[in-house]
Scaffold this motif. Sequence first.
Motif, PDB file in Angstrom:
ATOM      1  N   LEU C  49       0.756  -1.137  -0.116  1.00  0.00           N
ATOM      2  CA  LEU C  49       0.051  -0.024   0.000  1.00  0.00           C
ATOM      3  C   LEU C  49       0.848   1.250  -0.044  1.00  0.00           C
ATOM      4  CD1 LEU C  49      -2.928  -1.098   2.296  1.00  0.00           C
ATOM      5  CD2 LEU C  49      -3.022  -0.501   0.325  1.00  0.00           C
ATOM      6  N   TRP C  50       2.231   1.161  -0.223  1.00  0.00           N
ATOM      7  CA  TRP C  50       2.840   2.167   0.073  1.00  0.00           C
ATOM      8  C   TRP C  50       2.733   3.333  -0.828  1.00  0.00           C
ATOM      9  CZ3 TRP C  50       5.558   4.819   3.279  1.00  0.00           C
ATOM     10  CH2 TRP C  50       6.448   5.794   2.857  1.00  0.00           C
ATOM     11  N   LEU C  56      -1.197   9.922   0.279  1.00  0.00           N
ATOM     12  CA  LEU C  56      -2.268  10.473   1.277  1.00  0.00           C
ATOM     13  C   LEU C  56      -1.414  11.337   2.599  1.00  0.00           C
ATOM     14  CD1 LEU C  56      -4.766   7.508   1.795  1.00  0.00           C
ATOM     15  CD2 LEU C  56      -4.980   9.611   0.480  1.00  0.00           C
ATOM     16  N   GLU C  57      -0.301  10.971   2.491  1.00  0.00           N
ATOM     17  CA  GLU C  57       0.657  11.691   3.415  1.00  0.00           C
ATOM     18  C   GLU C  57       1.199  12.961   2.896  1.00  0.00           C
ATOM     19  OE1 GLU C  57       3.691   8.955   4.956  1.00  0.00           O
ATOM     20  OE2 GLU C  57       2.126   8.506   6.561  1.00  0.00           O
ATOM     21  N   ASP C  58       1.231  13.052   1.652  1.00  0.00           N
ATOM     22  CA  ASP C  58       1.844  14.161   0.853  1.00  0.00           C
ATOM     23  C   ASP C  58       1.055  15.461   0.958  1.00  0.00           C
ATOM     24  OD1 ASP C  58       3.167  15.723  -0.821  1.00  0.00           O
ATOM     25  OD2 ASP C  58       2.938  14.689  -2.772  1.00  0.00           O
ATOM     26  N   PRO C  59       1.421  16.517   1.467  1.00  0.00           N
ATOM     27  CA  PRO C  59       0.611  17.702   1.661  1.00  0.00           C
ATOM     28  C   PRO C  59       0.371  18.224   0.400  1.00  0.00           C
ATOM     29  CG  PRO C  59       3.128  18.013   2.368  1.00  0.00           C
ATOM     30  CD  PRO C  59       2.850  16.481   2.295  1.00  0.00           C
TER      31      PRO C  59
END
Lengths: 467, 278, 285
Positions: C49-50, C56-59
Amino acid sequence: MSKTKRNWLSALTMAMVVAVLASLMVAFPIAAEEEVTLRILGIGGWTPSELAVKMGPLFSKYAEEKLGYKANVVADFAPFTSLYEKAASAFAAKSSQYDIIISDSQWLGAFATGGHILKLNDIIEKDPALSKIVKDIYPQHIASYMTYPDGSDEWWGLPQEGDDLVLYVRKDLLNDPKEQAAFKAKYKIDLPRTYEDFAKLDWDTFHKVIEFFNRPPKMYGFAGEYAKEYDFISDHVMSMFWTWGGDIIDTKTNRVRGILNSKVNAEALKYYKDLLKFQPPGAISFGIDQVINAMAQGQVFSALTWAAVGRPIFDPALSKVHDKVMVVMPPGKILENGKFNRIYCLGGQPWVISKYSKHQKEAIDFLKWWYLPETQWEFARRGGNPVVRSVIDTEKFKELNPWNRAYVDMIPQGRDFWHLPCYAELLLIQQEEWTAYMSGATKDAQTANDNIARRQELVLRRDGFLK
Amino acid sequence: MADTTRERGKVNVWGVLAAIITIAYSLPILWLVMTSFKSRIDIFAVPPKFIFRPTLTNYIYTINRGLFWGPLLNSVIMSVVSVLLAVALTIFAAYAISRFNVKGSQLIMFMVLSLRMMPAAVVVIPMFLLYRLLGLVNNYIGMILLYAMFSIPFSLWMLKGFIDEVPRQFDDAALADGASVLQVLRDVILPQLGPAIATVIIFNMIFVWNEFLFSYILTGVETRTIPVQIALGIYTDKGVDWEYVSALSTIYIVPIVIAVFALQKSLLRGMTFGTIRR
Amino acid sequence: MQERMKLPFLMPMLIFLFVWNILPLLWVVGLSFYQFSVLQGGIPRFLGLWNYISILEDPYFWERFRTTFSFVALAVSLELVIGFALGFLFNQKFPGKRIMLPIIFAPMIIAPVAAGVFFRFIYDPHWGVINYFLTKFFNIRLEFLEKADLALPAVAAVDIWMWSPFMMLMCLAGLQAVPQHLLEAAEIDRIPWFMRFRNIVLPHIRPVLVLAVLLRTIDAFKTFDIVFVMTGGGPGAATEVLPMSIYRQAFLFFRTGQASSLAVIVLFIAVAFTSIYLMMIPKEA
């Protein structure tokens, strides 16, 4: 069931059949080809690329007389903004549509590691003429246009044209005694007038010159590249960094932090933004073409752009100032240690041979022909910038076109940037952050550079270039 | 009596207002067409010229600059052939879904509609993978099949709607007379659908005609269409080539403007995917 | 009996759709769990799922989302207002309507690429005709596509120009469904216009307008061509909408795996939109 309705139906069927047949005919041309057609993908709106194709008939003649086959050189052009996407997606699809691609030096890494282009070492070593040519090229040109990885001796391309940033200035105004007197009265120094004056010129003095000639709305002092498209703003901003004594990356460790976001770079970036007040409206989105337009229409006193675009600026049909312009080396900067420093971005492009080309042999013939002295001279005569030293290091070449001297003199002071396969991402980060700063979305220069350093290191680390 | 004059007075106010807005609304297109008839000097004139000496040079230049007939022909062939192919395929499917008890017909309609709702930038990724595998990049058949596929959702929704409107009794009567299903489709349904099919074809053709991203990524010189050529041909070594862009765009939108007049009545239905049927 | 034709009728289309679309889409779903580049080639490396987590973590992903959302909100709301006004205007009786309507509808079906390229010319701070009038009458000059806070509205304006007629078209359709006798009765009873509007007109045009807004929202969400030719996402990332970002991942950075996972996320959004759309289709239509 009425008759007209039936007719309508059969008409529709007929139309379908005809359309399918027509498309099949276009898809599978019956023509038996004896002639070899070499297709070059070049840069739209870029004189050297267009010259390569305009000189195609000369190659056809050469091939028929000397090589014994019929050849035809055709082109496809994409502007800088979409050339990489066109070239790379053609490669990724293993398409044979292009035989030769005029690539930017930074793309060699991506194309070479993907195995899409021919490695040229063997070809060059086996061919005495090409080996001789390569010995006749400046080492920094070999490093920038031919080599990947950096520092190795693997060659993937040959320089199609050499290029660097030069300064176009209005000599008619500089030579006007009234302007000279007024300038002297205002700044207590002499207005630089000659090529030699400009060779020693630093940004502090040049700043006064553009301020002096900034007379809106009729004429503005300066034009540079600020556009987000492709690498337009990066080339100029990086040139400022280097000239200010900064750098963008440690080429040994690929470290960006502490180098790109140094204090001196922030200063240089702010300086480049402040130059906007001497530029025409809209300058903040100027790319190469808009800078040419501004200079050629007499809208600006000076323009910092490529030696390659000299031809349209000196073409009477396209330029209002074709006889009023002088081309000089761009200003340097006196560093804190008192040293005069001038390092500008290297331009120019190599060409590479597609591994999927069906005419590789002919493509190599074409390149051999290109580096014949008479072809190189013809290229120079038509306004291109060759790289072969036996041509460009002559007084005859430096006198040939108005921009040639500055082009040759800037070669030792040119610098290229990353050839890494992730180059496109590194570049977009800079384009985004620097245009965000220019357009007012990012408030200060340090923040913009900090963002770039952080984001570029993420990319470099992800791809394993930064430990 | 007095009432009608008041009415008539009102009528004119609305009419005048509408006329002004219509003219204002068409100004960008008008300006484009005007620009295409200007010389380069007039195009770059400051202040802009509103009255000028029209010239055809831009058109002659555009036709001769290279890559004109090719992309134009490609645009025409691709839009026509792919749409006809899609309509031919979907007409049967639409009939089946409309008339037969198809399990999962809801799902089919839903899937097909989601296809239309996806951004091109997303769908182009799988298509690139597929075409790279099949060697169909820069290939005529490939492009035609691609556009045919993207014409299916619209055609299916529209045609199903139109077939739904043909009363079932017609089918039943013909079937009772011993006609086969194919005969029913050919002799009963299709003749009723004449104008409907024309509408579907024109709408689809406009979509294909205007499509940019797929063509940009998946075509090469031989198969390039006009929108891509507009985007790629914008620069020459003299700077931004507005002569070329304006003339090519004008040539390019003429068929479209004609199409609006032809489509006036079915515009609403077409634009809503056949979900509003007035 | 005729049911036996079911399969032969349906299958050609379904097979074509399956091979040409569903299969590649499934491929993309599969690739979204791998690291792979179509340009660099090589063997895909499984990441689990990386790709999704890193997106999703990328602002910056969320910022692109916000940009897309502002674009959609700005364009669709103004289209609704302008389209509504035009709809009411053209619902009146006056001569010449037959000629005026197609002219107003024309921008809807112009190629976005052509419109975008041409608006660049119209917006140009130096040669552009808009700035000519601005400097002449107000003595200001606006760098529409060059300033961070103007670029998005300027691009949205092109979308508004192209698509307000669509809202107008839908509004006209809705207005035609309003029973005339109710309106007349209300007028006789001297009910104020806004009451008449709220109680008689609005209920009849609401379903159509909801549909119109939804359809426009979906399409505005897909916007790529105009942005691509007008600003290339700039200046900075001021007009960097989501499709632009996906395109770059896929065909500029050639990070095919990562682009695939972005595509899958958008795929889900599109499917959600489709379901909402189907729910909103007025039953009587």
